[in-house]
Scaffold this motif. Structure first.
Motif, short mmCIF file in Angstrom:
data_model
loop_
_atom_site.label_atom_id
_atom_site.label_comp_id
_atom_site.label_asym_id
_atom_site.label_seq_id
_atom_site.Cartn_x
_atom_site.Cartn_y
_atom_site.Cartn_z
N ASP A 41 0.83 -1.20 0.00
CA ASP A 41 0.00 0.00 0.00
C ASP A 41 0.87 1.25 0.00
O ASP A 41 0.62 2.19 -0.75
N GLU A 42 1.89 1.25 0.86
CA GLU A 42 2.77 2.41 0.96
C GLU A 42 3.53 2.59 -0.36
O GLU A 42 3.67 3.71 -0.85
N LYS A 63 1.28 4.15 -2.93
CA LYS A 63 1.06 5.57 -2.65
C LYS A 63 2.26 6.40 -3.10
O LYS A 63 2.11 7.48 -3.68
N GLU A 88 2.28 6.57 -6.85
CA GLU A 88 1.27 7.54 -7.31
C GLU A 88 1.81 8.96 -7.19
O GLU A 88 1.60 9.78 -8.09
N ARG A 89 2.49 9.25 -6.07
CA ARG A 89 3.06 10.59 -5.89
C ARG A 89 4.16 10.86 -6.92
O ARG A 89 4.31 11.98 -7.40
#
Length: 106
Positions: free
Chosen positions: A4-5, A8, A11-12
């Motif tokens: 998950d991290e 994220k 995505e950034r």
């Protein structure tokens, strides 16, 4: 870093890549299809394979340094290495639909 991290952070990274432009083209490098690979390691090191619309692009150094600085500013990223590759050769079919529309290819 769990999945998950990692997602994220990736995505950034993509969001940040969408703020980098070739000075001669009004579309960001991500939507142009210039980013071939984003490899995020567990320790936060990122390796990005990218190309240019033309091998003799005068803005190559500027674009690569802009990408490196912006990616290294992303939370969770330790360092960024930008690799310039010319295989496969870029062509306009690699652009997103938005980029094609923006540049009048649709």
């Amino acid at each position: 870093m769990d999945n998950d991290e990692k997602l994220k952070i990736e995505e950034r990274i993509v969001d940040m890549l969408k703020t980098v432009y070739d000075p001669e083209i009004p579309v960001n490098v991500y939507d142009l299809g210039l980013i071939y690979k984003i490899d995020l390691q567990e320790n936060g090191d990122v390796s990005i394979d990218m190309t240019l619309t033309a091998p003799n692009c005068p803005a190559a150094d500027f674009i690569m340094e802009d990408i490196r600085q912006k990616i290294e500013s992303v939370e969770g990223v330790n360092s960024a290495q930008i690799n310039l590759v010319f295989e496969p050769e870029w062509d306009k079919d690699m652009m997103s639909e938005e980029a094609k529309l923006e540049l009048g290819f649709l």
